[in-house]
Write an enzyme that holds these catalytic residues in place. Structure first.
Site, mmCIF file in Angstrom:
data_model
loop_
_atom_site.group_PDB
_atom_site.id
_atom_site.type_symbol
_atom_site.label_atom_id
_atom_site.label_comp_id
_atom_site.label_asym_id
_atom_site.label_seq_id
_atom_site.Cartn_x
_atom_site.Cartn_y
_atom_site.Cartn_z
ATOM 1 N N HIS A 250 -39.045 77.223 86.749
ATOM 2 C CA HIS A 250 -37.943 76.298 86.488
ATOM 3 C C HIS A 250 -36.865 76.539 87.540
ATOM 4 O O HIS A 250 -36.339 77.641 87.656
ATOM 5 C CB HIS A 250 -37.388 76.559 85.086
ATOM 6 N N ASP A 252 -33.265 75.243 88.771
ATOM 7 C CA ASP A 252 -32.097 74.401 88.514
ATOM 8 C C ASP A 252 -31.662 73.738 89.814
ATOM 9 O O ASP A 252 -31.420 74.414 90.825
ATOM 10 C CB ASP A 252 -30.953 75.239 87.947
ATOM 11 N N ASP A 362 -35.271 73.044 79.532
ATOM 12 C CA ASP A 362 -33.979 73.729 79.506
ATOM 13 C C ASP A 362 -32.785 72.816 79.265
ATOM 14 O O ASP A 362 -31.653 73.247 79.395
ATOM 15 C CB ASP A 362 -33.790 74.478 80.836
ATOM 16 N N HIS A 566 -29.206 68.874 84.385
ATOM 17 C CA HIS A 566 -28.648 69.459 83.165
ATOM 18 C C HIS A 566 -27.688 70.627 83.372
ATOM 19 O O HIS A 566 -27.240 71.223 82.377
ATOM 20 C CB HIS A 566 -29.775 69.859 82.203
#
Length: 1004
Positions: A250, A252, A362, A566
């Site tokens: 993951h 970001d 997430d 997000h």
């Protein structure tokens, strides 16, 4: 076990690499933004030594590393060991690097727990190491204000000390022994303390130490492995869970680093993945976010081509089908649609694949509109693990059907390890066994392993763990798998899964609905301008043959969708990220205003008058008569929906002073404001009903302490509402023209509110110069309404939520999201409250001073968290809020009116391309088809929660109208009842049904 662990730490682990040799190092510091390899390789490098400090915050140092692989190492495993000064904390949050061959080919990345590079055959070598001095902003989590998130305040002192850059020989047998011990030692911590399996493993580990020579680990490693082999051969029982292990990282798109650093993180992660895949043919890696692949294509085209081949070979699986892993609470419906449209188009164009799952591990809660959007985008499955973070109530299912507001369902899975950063260690697998909610009915679960958040991905140690736990007594069975195979298997073994209906509210991170208000305003404004630009450009293309700006609109959409990531739109990134976001929103607004002006100019080409931007003054006397362009879905002040026409706006009521009150009356409402600047009476003259409870003031600004227990920019805590203050002592309450102007001052903070009454609606505008710290500002409207629920707009519909605290689920939902409006009502009567840029709301029942029931609706306007951006939200902000008696249809209309005010333009009226006969059926977007065929695409939805029939009447030529999915491919459905080519389409929509219509251009 203390003896075993000490032996492992101080004897086995140091023996993995031996016979290390130094390297010759020179270095060049960029002194600014990163540069590509082709530039870096041309610079002058200076001698550099191990132990020397390097790396000003956010700077880059290139190391030129030269050395020799000894000839007597032939057949061994020579590696370059790199320690940039790692702290031992999680990768992705500190220094990291990319390693290149002299020809610019990427070899591998360097991370704290993946700090080796394979070296070539014996002889000399040269490598270049691009080392990023990313500051440690949040490891461990301290939540203290930091200057490191802004280049202007981060300083220029070197952050790191180069600890190692050496050539070493890796002893494969010792490394394999270390993996054996790690796998078994982990089981000791999770198996029953008095169980025979634990005792068997502990005994074998002790025997391993006995048979090995601590002075000759390499020479006795095989003996140690021989002792452990029998316990490693113990098979798992048939009832064991089966963990489908999927490599993952993951990443970001921005968080504690800017997007420019994410571009490099993506490249580093894929480089590591490709390196692993060469030695592990069963390895599969899942990666979402088309934006990240697009960055890779632009920044590292050679690496991207290797990724493209890995996708074709099934090693890398593009998943999710979205442009980024966005927030799902705050983006508008059309924006969530475009996440899929742009994401899936990219994957199809670049890789020839279409993923059928939504991949959002997430994000901070999940809108109840998502199942319908996902299905309309061609997805069948949904993945997340974020609800495992709930503070109060655990989610009751791990594999289930999730049902949205229109009845659509997607098969959903929560990986029960409750992390997307698993290492496949015993602790994670034991948690998987413990947390899986469908035990007994199902056995298949997903395990996402690899370093994430800041990227890095899987390591060879994780793959070794998977291999040992393929069938190991004491552990779930682990098998390498891909997401699609897992979902199909999991769905098949649960033919009648449990169902979760409605939103998946995250009982955490509620402050993300409020933090960084300027970014949120930029998002709302961008969504509105994009609607206008597409509508008027499509109208101009069909009416006047004007060029449709496909490329410009796609590029702008890509920017807006990225900013909905997000950790950007929720306001939880460092200052650098939000400074860039605000600048990007301003740039986007300027570009969209230009596109809108160009399209409107084309519609009135005969006048020769340019189109002013929204909010510009009307032309002076003698100029062309002013008209207005109304991009909204409802007629406004006499201007047709989605058309251009003359304006007949009603006048606002004139405020009058009467004793100690100011009175406004427009024939529909009678409003009284006292010397505190608050509403003391709002009387609905038509219904002969007072909106405010007796003795309770309305329209009150309230200031609360905002000191979260942790996660500053993310969280607000319910207990801080016990420390609120009503702002009831303004420095001035004046009448200025048609407005009542109330001014409050608190130190450097100045809050100015203007109150107007027009057309039966109270309009508030706020101009706030905000300089608070750890405070939360709310606007409160107590209402004389008895109800047990409120209604909030979400994407393509609305959601009812309880406003009581009957259950722990109700109590935990103390701050909720709404888009443009909320509604509070009794049967037959209600109040609509709309806004132009508010997302956080707080609606609860209560009691008046005399004991009567009432409902208080509060809008959360501003926060002032200190971490990770210590200056978050400081400065000027504006808000618009309206209140009127009315039903949900009025709320819907008011929400669009505040978001899409008509813009004054010179020239003549222009007929809309289409009109809809039922106001319950709302046009959300009008655009030309993505395939550039010239077809018109219209997206509509049923907004009132009813079964609604409507006719779409058109004023342009078309040969056929078909229902499509979000990717504009024809689908079967029941919404289109009849069509009359070139004239109208009859529709029947279910409650909240989303419909995309494609009007095919006439064949010439």
């Amino acid at each position: 076990m203390l003896r075993v662990r000490r032996f492992t730490t101080y004897r086995i682990r140091p023996a993995v690499h031996r016979d290390t040799r130094p390297t010759r190092i020179t270095a060049w510091t960029v002194g600014g933004e990163p540069v590509p390899f082709a530039d870096a390789v041309t610079k002058s490098y200076l001698p550099f030594e191990v132990g020397q400090r390097w790396g000003r915050p956010w700077d880059t140092t290139w190391f030129d590393v030269r050395g020799e692989v000894p000839a007597d190492w032939a057949g061994g495993r020579a590696e370059l060991l790199v320690d940039l000064g790692f702290t031992g904390d999680q990768p992705g949050f500190q220094a990291e690097a990319m390693v290149y061959r002299p020809d610019g080919e990427i070899l591998k990345a360097i991370e704290p727990y993946n700090s080796w590079v394979p070296l070539p055959d014996p002889g000399s070598f040269r490598l270049l190491v691009e080392a990023a001095a990313n500051p440690i902003v949040q490891v461990p989590y301290a939540y203290e204000p930091t200057a490191m998130g802004d280049r202007a305040t981060a300083g220029d002192q070197p952050l790191y000390r180069l600890t190692e850059l050496s050539v070493a020989w890796r002893d494969q047998e010792v490394w394999e022994l270390l993996q054996d011990v790690t796998a078994l030692d982990g089981l000791v911590d999770v198996l029953p303390a008095h169980g025979s399996r634990r005792a068997e493993i502990a005994h074998a580990l002790e025997r391993m130490v006995d048979v090995m020579d601590p002075e000759d680990v390499a020479g006795t490693a095989a003996l140690g492995r021989e002792v452990l082999a029998p316990v490693l051969a113990g098979r798992a029982p048939d009832s064991s869970l089966i963990v489908s292990a999927v490599g993952h990282a993951h990443i970001d798109c921005a968080w504690l680093w800017p997007t420019r650093e994410t571009v490099r993180k993506v490249a580093r992660t894929f480089a590591n993945v490709l390196d692993l895949s060469e030695s592990h043919p069963e390895f599969v890696f899942a990666a979402s976010s088309a934006q990240q692949y697009a960055w890779l294509k632009e920044s590292q085209p050679r690496l991207f081509e290797r990724v493209r081949r890995a996708v074709a070979d099934g090693v890398i699986r593009p998943v999710g089908g979205m442009w980024v892993e966005s927030d799902t609470n705050m983006p508008g419906g059309e924006a969530l649609v475009r996440q899929f449209v742009l994401g899936k188009r990219f994957f199809a164009e670049e890789f020839g694949v279409e993923s059928d799952e939504v991949w959002l591990p997430d994000s901070f809660g999940y809108t109840a509109a998502m199942p319908q959007i996902a299905r309309a985008a061609g997805a069948r499955y949904f993945l997340t693990q974020k609800p495992s973070w709930n503070e109060t109530n655990p989610m009751p299912h791990s594999s289930f059907h999730w049902e949205g507001i229109d009845g659509s369902r997607v098969f959903t899975h929560f990986p029960p390890a409750e992390t997307y950063n698993s290492d496949l260690g015993a602790a994670d697998l034991a948690r998987t066994e413990r947390s899986f909610r469908q035990k007994g009915r199902a056995r298949h679960v997903l395990g996402l392993y690899g370093w994430g958040d800041g990227g890095g991905g899987p390591t060879r140690e994780m793959l070794a763990a998977a291999e040992r736990k393929r069938d190991l007594d004491g552990s779930p069975r682990v098998r390498m798998d891909d997401p699609g195979s897992f979902f199909r298997t999991a769905e098949a073994e649960l033919p009648a899964p449990p169902v979760w209906v409605g939103e998946m509210y995250l009982e955490l991170h509620r402050g993300t609905l409020i933090s960084q208000a300027r970014s949120k305003r930029g998002n709302r404004r961008s969504e509105a301008l994009l609607r206008e630009a597409e509508l008027w450009a499509a109208t101009a293309a069909l009416r006047e043959g004007a060029r449709y700006p496909y490329d410009e609109l796609r590029r702008i959409w890509e920017t807006v969708l990225l900013l909905q990531f997000h950790d950007i739109l929720p306001g939880t990134s460092i200052a650098w990220v939000h400074q860039e976001a605000e600048a990007e929103y301003e740039r986007v607004a300027g570009e969209l205003e230009t596109l809108i002006t160009t399209a409107l100019d084309a519609l009135r080409a005969d006048t020769g008058d340019p189109a002013p931007a929204a909010g510009d003054p009307a032309p002076a006397a003698g100029d062309s008569a002013p008209v207005a362009a109304n991009a909204g879905p409802y007629p406004r002040h006499g201007v047709p929906a989605m058309g251009v026409g003359p304006v007949t706006a009603p006048a606002a009521a004139r405020p009058l002073r009467r004793d100690d009150r100011i009175v406004l009356d427009d024939g529909a409402l009678h409003v009284e404001i006292d010397d505190r600047g608050t509403l003391v009476s709002v009387r609905d003259l038509r219904a002969d009903r007072e909106l405010l409870p007796p003795g309770v003031a309305g329209g009150v600004l309230q200031l609360f302490r905002d000191t979260p227990r942790e996660w500053d920019a993310w969280d607000i805590n319910d207990e801080d509402k016990r420390s609120g203050t009503d702002l009831l002592v303004p420095v001035a309450v004046d009448i200025v023209d048609d407005a009542v102007v109330v001014r409050h001052e608190r130190g450097r903070t100045v809050l100015t509110q203007c109150v107007r009454l027009c057309g039966g609606r109270i309009d508030y505008t706020f101009d706030i110069d905000w300089h608070e710290s750890q405070k939360l500002l709310k606007l409160a409207f107590p209402l004389d309404i008895r109800t047990d629920r409120s209604t909030s707009e979400i994407q393509f519909g609305h959601l009812h939520r309880p406003i009581h605290r009957n259950t722990s689920w109700d109590a935990a939902r103390f701050e909720t999201v709404a888009h443009r409006w909320i509604h509070v009502g009794e049967p037959g009567y209600g109040v609509a409250i709309a806004n132009d840029v508010v997302y956080g709301h707080d609606i609860r029942g209560g009691r008046t001073p005399d004991g009567r029931s009432m409902t208080t609706a509060r809008l959360s306007l501003l926060r002032a968290p200190r971490y990770p951006d210590p200056n978050a939200d400081q400065g000027r902000h504006t808000f618009s809020v309206s209140l009127r008696p009315g039903g949900i249809p009025d709320a819907v209309a008011d929400g669009y009116a505040l978001q899409l005010p008509p813009r004054t333009v010179p020239g003549a009226a222009a007929e809309p391309l289409l009109e809809v006969t039922d106001r319950a059926v709302v046009v959300e977007s009008v655009k030309l088809a993505e395939d550039r065929s010239g077809d018109l695409v219209v997206r509509l939805y049923e907004a009132h929660g009813n079964r609604s029939r409507a006719t779409v009447r058109t004023a342009f030529s078309w040969s056929e109208a078909v229902a499509t999915d979000l990717l504009e491919r024809a689908v079967d459905g029941t919404a289109v009842r009849a069509t009359t080519p070139g004239r109208e389409v009859a529709l029947e929509l279910r409650p909240f049904e989303l419909l995309t219509l494609r009007f095919r251009a006439p064949v010439v």
